[in-house]
Design a protein around this motif. Structure first.
Motif, PDB file in Angstrom:
ATOM      1  N   ARG A  83       0.861  -1.172   0.000  1.00  0.00           N
ATOM      2  CA  ARG A  83       0.000   0.000   0.000  1.00  0.00           C
ATOM      3  C   ARG A  83       0.900   1.225   0.000  1.00  0.00           C
ATOM      4  N   SER A  84       0.721   2.128  -0.936  1.00  0.00           N
ATOM      5  CA  SER A  84       1.627   3.282  -1.043  1.00  0.00           C
ATOM      6  C   SER A  84       0.871   4.594  -0.921  1.00  0.00           C
ATOM      7  N   ASN A  85       1.482   5.512  -0.205  1.00  0.00           N
ATOM      8  CA  ASN A  85       0.995   6.884  -0.111  1.00  0.00           C
ATOM      9  C   ASN A  85       2.154   7.784  -0.531  1.00  0.00           C
ATOM     10  N   LEU A  86       2.012   8.440  -1.681  1.00  0.00           N
ATOM     11  CA  LEU A  86       3.125   9.206  -2.248  1.00  0.00           C
ATOM     12  C   LEU A  86       3.122  10.669  -1.819  1.00  0.00           C
ATOM     13  N   GLY A  87       2.180  11.069  -0.973  1.00  0.00           N
ATOM     14  CA  GLY A  87       2.170  12.421  -0.442  1.00  0.00           C
ATOM     15  C   GLY A  87       2.186  13.490  -1.528  1.00  0.00           C
ATOM     16  N   LYS A  88       3.099  14.452  -1.392  1.00  0.00           N
ATOM     17  CA  LYS A  88       3.207  15.561  -2.342  1.00  0.00           C
ATOM     18  C   LYS A  88       4.201  15.268  -3.465  1.00  0.00           C
ATOM     19  N   CYS A  89       4.642  14.026  -3.554  1.00  0.00           N
ATOM     20  CA  CYS A  89       5.673  13.670  -4.525  1.00  0.00           C
ATOM     21  C   CYS A  89       5.119  13.592  -5.945  1.00  0.00           C
ATOM     22  N   PRO A  90       5.947  13.880  -6.943  1.00  0.00           N
ATOM     23  CA  PRO A  90       5.561  13.580  -8.322  1.00  0.00           C
ATOM     24  C   PRO A  90       5.418  12.070  -8.478  1.00  0.00           C
ATOM     25  N   THR A  91       4.357  11.646  -9.131  1.00  0.00           N
ATOM     26  CA  THR A  91       3.969  10.237  -9.133  1.00  0.00           C
ATOM     27  C   THR A  91       4.996   9.322  -9.787  1.00  0.00           C
ATOM     28  N   ARG A  92       5.533   9.721 -10.923  1.00  0.00           N
ATOM     29  CA  ARG A  92       6.395   8.810 -11.678  1.00  0.00           C
ATOM     30  C   ARG A  92       7.670   8.423 -10.931  1.00  0.00           C
ATOM     31  N   PRO A  93       8.487   9.375 -10.456  1.00  0.00           N
ATOM     32  CA  PRO A  93       9.703   8.956  -9.736  1.00  0.00           C
ATOM     33  C   PRO A  93       9.409   8.297  -8.397  1.00  0.00           C
ATOM     34  N   ALA A  94       8.430   8.827  -7.638  1.00  0.00           N
ATOM     35  CA  ALA A  94       8.113   8.233  -6.340  1.00  0.00           C
ATOM     36  C   ALA A  94       7.519   6.837  -6.508  1.00  0.00           C
ATOM     37  N   GLY A  95       6.702   6.651  -7.557  1.00  0.00           N
ATOM     38  CA  GLY A  95       6.145   5.331  -7.836  1.00  0.00           C
ATOM     39  C   GLY A  95       7.229   4.334  -8.207  1.00  0.00           C
ATOM     40  N   THR A  96       8.230   4.805  -8.947  1.00  0.00           N
ATOM     41  CA  THR A  96       9.356   3.943  -9.306  1.00  0.00           C
ATOM     42  C   THR A  96      10.124   3.517  -8.059  1.00  0.00           C
ATOM     43  N   MET A  97      10.335   4.459  -7.144  1.00  0.00           N
ATOM     44  CA  MET A  97      11.028   4.117  -5.899  1.00  0.00           C
ATOM     45  C   MET A  97      10.207   3.118  -5.088  1.00  0.00           C
ATOM     46  N   ALA A  98       8.893   3.281  -5.073  1.00  0.00           N
ATOM     47  CA  ALA A  98       8.035   2.352  -4.339  1.00  0.00           C
ATOM     48  C   ALA A  98       8.194   0.932  -4.869  1.00  0.00           C
ATOM     49  N   LEU A  99       8.229   0.789  -6.182  1.00  0.00           N
ATOM     50  CA  LEU A  99       8.401  -0.539  -6.774  1.00  0.00           C
ATOM     51  C   LEU A  99       9.775  -1.120  -6.460  1.00  0.00           C
ATOM     52  N   GLN A 100      10.784  -0.271  -6.441  1.00  0.00           N
ATOM     53  CA  GLN A 100      12.128  -0.722  -6.092  1.00  0.00           C
ATOM     54  C   GLN A 100      12.169  -1.239  -4.648  1.00  0.00           C
ATOM     55  N   VAL A 101      11.488  -0.522  -3.761  1.00  0.00           N
ATOM     56  CA  VAL A 101      11.428  -0.941  -2.361  1.00  0.00           C
ATOM     57  C   VAL A 101      10.735  -2.298  -2.239  1.00  0.00           C
ATOM     58  N   VAL A 102       9.597  -2.444  -2.934  1.00  0.00           N
ATOM     59  CA  VAL A 102       8.833  -3.698  -2.863  1.00  0.00           C
ATOM     60  C   VAL A 102       9.659  -4.865  -3.401  1.00  0.00           C
ATOM     61  N   LYS A 103      10.338  -4.653  -4.510  1.00  0.00           N
ATOM     62  CA  LYS A 103      11.153  -5.722  -5.092  1.00  0.00           C
ATOM     63  C   LYS A 103      12.280  -6.134  -4.152  1.00  0.00           C
ATOM     64  N   THR A 104      12.923  -5.146  -3.537  1.00  0.00           N
ATOM     65  CA  THR A 104      14.016  -5.445  -2.602  1.00  0.00           C
ATOM     66  C   THR A 104      13.493  -6.207  -1.391  1.00  0.00           C
ATOM     67  N   PHE A 105      12.362  -5.767  -0.865  1.00  0.00           N
ATOM     68  CA  PHE A 105      11.804  -6.445   0.300  1.00  0.00           C
ATOM     69  C   PHE A 105      11.360  -7.864  -0.056  1.00  0.00           C
ATOM     70  N   GLU A 106      10.832  -8.059  -1.245  1.00  0.00           N
ATOM     71  CA  GLU A 106      10.386  -9.381  -1.681  1.00  0.00           C
ATOM     72  C   GLU A 106      11.558 -10.359  -1.744  1.00  0.00           C
ATOM     73  N   GLN A 107      12.748  -9.833  -2.054  1.00  0.00           N
ATOM     74  CA  GLN A 107      13.930 -10.695  -2.169  1.00  0.00           C
ATOM     75  C   GLN A 107      14.513 -11.056  -0.811  1.00  0.00           C
ATOM     76  N   THR A 108      14.484 -10.114   0.145  1.00  0.00           N
ATOM     77  CA  THR A 108      15.182 -10.331   1.423  1.00  0.00           C
ATOM     78  C   THR A 108      14.254 -10.434   2.637  1.00  0.00           C
ATOM     79  N   HIS A 109      13.046  -9.901   2.506  1.00  0.00           N
ATOM     80  CA  HIS A 109      12.111  -9.814   3.630  1.00  0.00           C
ATOM     81  C   HIS A 109      12.762  -9.149   4.848  1.00  0.00           C
TER      82      HIS A 109
END
Length: 259
Positions: free
Chosen positions: A42-68
């Protein structure tokens, strides 16, 4: 027998009520996205521009999925400078092992000014965006916010020599702009810092420029006086051409006869 039937009915009703309330609580937190069978986020991007912040969110999810491991995620954010790369100034990441939902809360700073940094005796210069935490961002940040209509007003300019671009000065100028009441800040057109670190503010009052000389120091105290002067002059329907606050104990106001 009727008593047991009623008791069973009441028990079922209570369970249904709990499920309904639980669903309400979950849905109030916002929609979740399924990453895989074992992980949602679940993501809340606040006042961030959607494209870069959304990309970072996906990067975080992928990293967490690999290492938990949230620790590994935060180490990667720092080591790969994701906050700088994706303009995210503040982030909070939590994981609920029961629901298997990763909560991402991002926020980005408010752009304050367009900065033009020049070299002395040279036409060479470069531009940046000064944001409300005192940092300088790439001009792309402004373009991204405008494309999503998260920034609709014009930004004032800050002009300064490259040798004066120090952390303390950035913070001092940032705090000065943030301290301005909205009415005064809306009149701010340009801020100029010269080679001697003397500050000049250009206001636009009813389409006419007013130059404010702030000197070397005591900017916060002088700002209070400036606000009172501008407010008073507006009530008198007068537009000062020059306001000299270099000496905080002696304020000089000059008018242009052409106005």
């Amino acid at each position: 027998m009727a008593f047991f039937k009623n008791k069973t009915f009441i028990t079922i009703a209570i369970v249904v009520a709990i499920l309904v309330l639980t669903n309400i609580v979950v849905s109030s937190l916002g929609p979740t996205e399924q990453f895989n069978a074992d992980l949602s986020y679940r993501s809340n991007l606040g006042k961030c521009p959607t494209r870069p912040a959304g990309t970072m969110a996906l990067q975080v999810v992928k990293t967490f999925e690999q290492t938990h491991s949230l620790r590994d995620v935060k180490l990667k954010i720092v080591s790969e400078k994701w906050s700088d790369k994706y303009f995210v100034s503040d982030y909070k990441i939590k994981y609920d092992p029961f629901s298997k939902v990763l909560d991402l809360n991002f926020n980005c700073p408010e752009p304050l000014m367009k900065v033009q940094i020049y070299r002395k005796d040279s036409a060479e210069s470069y531009e940046a965006i000064l944001v409300d935490n005192g940092q300088l961002f790439d001009p792309t940040y402004e373009a991204l916010l405008r494309s999503e209509k998260k920034l609709t007003h014009d930004l004032p300019y800050l002009s300064m020599p490259v040798g004066e671009m120090e952390d303390k000065i950035q913070i001092d100028v940032t705090n000065l702009v943030k301290e301005m009441r909205p009415g005064l800040r809306s009149k701010l057109s340009e801020v100029i810092l010269n080679d001697n670190k003397e500050l000049t503010i250009i206001l636009s009052i009813n389409g006419h420029p007013s130059s404010v000389f702030m000197g070397l120091d005591e900017w916060s105290d002088k700002l209070v006086k400036l606000d009172k002067i501008v407010n008073y002059m507006e009530l008198k329907e007068k537009i000062p051409a020059i306001i000299n606050l270099t000496n905080s104990k002696k304020v000089v106001v000059k008018f242009n006869d052409k106005f």
